[in-house]
Write a protein that holds these residues in place. Structure first.
Motif, short mmCIF file in Angstrom:
data_model
loop_
_atom_site.label_atom_id
_atom_site.label_comp_id
_atom_site.label_asym_id
_atom_site.label_seq_id
_atom_site.Cartn_x
_atom_site.Cartn_y
_atom_site.Cartn_z
N GLU A 17 0.87 -1.18 0.15
CA GLU A 17 0.09 -0.09 -0.24
C GLU A 17 0.87 1.15 -0.08
OE1 GLU A 17 -2.49 -0.11 3.48
OE2 GLU A 17 -3.84 -1.98 2.74
N ASP A 18 0.56 2.17 -0.63
CA ASP A 18 1.20 3.37 -0.96
C ASP A 18 0.24 4.66 -0.88
OD1 ASP A 18 2.71 5.79 -1.60
OD2 ASP A 18 3.97 4.63 -2.79
N ALA A 19 0.30 5.48 0.13
CA ALA A 19 -0.45 6.62 0.27
C ALA A 19 -0.65 7.78 -0.58
CB ALA A 19 -0.41 7.37 1.86
N ASP A 20 0.56 7.74 -1.36
CA ASP A 20 0.82 8.59 -2.59
C ASP A 20 -0.37 8.31 -3.55
OD1 ASP A 20 2.56 10.35 -1.08
OD2 ASP A 20 4.12 8.93 -1.73
N VAL A 21 -0.52 9.31 -4.33
CA VAL A 21 -1.28 9.28 -5.77
C VAL A 21 -0.46 9.26 -6.97
CG1 VAL A 21 -3.47 9.62 -4.58
CG2 VAL A 21 -2.11 11.35 -5.55
N SER A 23 1.59 9.24 -10.11
CA SER A 23 2.80 8.38 -10.23
C SER A 23 3.82 8.20 -8.89
CB SER A 23 3.79 9.35 -11.37
OG SER A 23 4.15 10.65 -10.88
N ASN A 24 3.53 8.84 -8.34
CA ASN A 24 4.16 8.66 -6.77
C ASN A 24 3.56 7.43 -5.97
OD1 ASN A 24 5.74 10.96 -6.89
ND2 ASN A 24 4.16 12.19 -5.90
N SER A 25 2.53 6.91 -6.61
CA SER A 25 1.98 5.71 -5.87
C SER A 25 2.94 4.33 -6.30
CB SER A 25 0.50 5.75 -6.12
OG SER A 25 0.29 5.35 -7.49
N LEU A 26 2.12 3.12 -5.76
CA LEU A 26 2.93 1.99 -6.22
C LEU A 26 2.81 1.68 -7.63
CD1 LEU A 26 4.17 -0.72 -5.43
CD2 LEU A 26 1.48 -1.53 -5.03
N GLN A 27 4.10 1.23 -8.10
CA GLN A 27 4.23 1.27 -9.48
C GLN A 27 4.43 -0.44 -9.97
OE1 GLN A 27 3.48 3.39 -11.99
NE2 GLN A 27 2.56 4.49 -9.90
N THR A 48 -5.63 -1.83 -8.16
CA THR A 48 -4.52 -2.12 -7.29
C THR A 48 -3.68 -2.99 -7.94
OG1 THR A 48 -6.18 -1.81 -5.65
CG2 THR A 48 -4.49 -3.11 -5.07
N ASP A 75 7.81 2.71 -5.86
CA ASP A 75 6.51 3.71 -6.53
C ASP A 75 7.31 4.30 -7.55
OD1 ASP A 75 8.39 5.67 -5.28
OD2 ASP A 75 7.15 6.02 -3.41
#
Length: 350
Positions: A17-21, A23-27, A48, A75
């Motif tokens: 889980e990544d709280a960013d959104v 491109s900063n989120s999980l890649q 997801t 991310d």
């Protein structure tokens, strides 16, 4: 994961889980380099991203019972940030290893006088699996009933024990087929060759095959009186037999050709007037330690020959006769005897 799992099988390992959104989120995910697994990134309908482990090569618990791999989630930020999870994979056993005996062939020697209950030897097998897959039970393979009656094997320890007495003269060796079966049903075999060692447990056997009796007292020296056969069921020195005669008689013993028959022959001329019969004992001894013996009794009757002339009680008789003796008067009685018997000993005068 069982070691029999087929390559290509997939395993879900959860979601980072990544709280960013944006491109900063999980890649995506990366897996530590290893020889068995790869990671693939999957995306669900809600966007997801989750990771799946893919088995790329068959596992082998016996070479690597467990693996510790690092799974990294990345991310898309600049600089990127990561999160890690340790995967601890335990490889569970499959029955992919048969039992293996320490030796394919065992050789053992056993004296024929070994008592029932004697331990012959202990066979041992091992199995690289674990648990019930490595638990080995022992037994005999398909063998003649005669062999199965003689021996038994402990199903847990592999100890082979003698059940019945052995007899070298009956059977000189046995071949035992031993099985080791693991808990998964895999079987291994080994052979046990049992050599039976001879013990001097048989005395020589003396058999008279023919006896010439009575024997004329004028039979020439060298005349065959009796034929006999000597046999010892043991082997080696235990079965080598020598013979001798006892008893006062003009007889001797010699070996016939081949050594299996003995011949009694006249050593010198017989004399019925000296001995009307002879009783002999043939003693056969083997080469064992201690030696065993066998005996045979032989009675030889001597047949009379007319080898004695009559003998007068006096060589010369002197008779004084008056000149007026009547005709028919007895002047003297002469006596002769003969040492022979029967008609040969009946004396007539003239």
């Amino acid at each position: 994961i069982n070691e029999f799992t087929s390559p290509g099988t997939r395993f879900a390992v959860g979601v980072a889980e990544d709280a960013d959104v944006g491109s900063n989120s999980l890649q995506g995910y990366e897996l530590e380099t290893n020889g068995y697994f790869a990671v693939e990134v999957k995306e669900s309908q809600d966007g997801t991203k989750f990771a799946e482990l893919v088995l790329t090569r068959a596992l082998d618990r016996e070479s690597e019972p467990s693996l510790r791999l690092m799974l990294t989630a990345l991310d898309g930020g600049d600089p990127p940030r990561t999160g890690t999870a340790q995967l601890w994979i335990n490889v569970t056993d499959a029955n992919d290893n048969p039992p293996v005996f320490v030796q394919d062939r065992y050789r053992v020697s056993l004296r024929e006088d070994a008592s029932p209950g004697s331990i012959v030897l202990n066979v041992t097998a091992s199995d690289d699996d674990v648990g019930t897959n490595a638990r080995i039970t022992y037994g005999f393979g398909k063998m003649p009933a005669k062999v199965l009656q003689k021996f038994t094997v402990d199903d847990q320890r592999g100890t082979i024990t003698l059940q019945e007495s052995l007899d070298f003269e009956d059977t000189r060796s046995y071949v035992l087929l031993v099985e080791g079966k693991d808990g998964g049903g895999l079987v291994a075999h080994c052979k046990v060759e049992v050599e039976v060692l001879d013990v001097n447990d048989n005395a020589p056997e003396v058999t008279l095959t023919s006896v010439s009796s009575p024997v004329p007292e004028d039979a020439p020296a060298g005349t065959v009186v009796a034929l006999l056969k000597v046999r010892d069921r043991d082997s080696g020195e235990n079965g080598q037999v020598s013979c001798e005669l006892s008893g006062e008689a003009p007889l001797s013993i010699v070996a016939s050709s081949g050594g299996s028959y003995k011949v009694l022959v006249l050593a010198k001329a017989l004399d019925r007037e000296e001995a009307a019969f002879h009783e002999l004992v043939l003693r056969a001894s083997d080469g064992g330690d201690p030696a065993r013996t066998g005996t045979a009794r032989i009675r030889v009757t001597v047949l009379d020959a007319n080898d004695n002339a009559p003998v007068f009680s006096q060589a010369e008789y002197t008779v004084r006769v008056p000149e007026d003796v009547p005709v028919g008067s007895v002047l003297v009685t002469v006596t002769a005897t003969d040492a022979d018997e029967g008609l040969n000993g009946q004396v007539k005068y003239s």
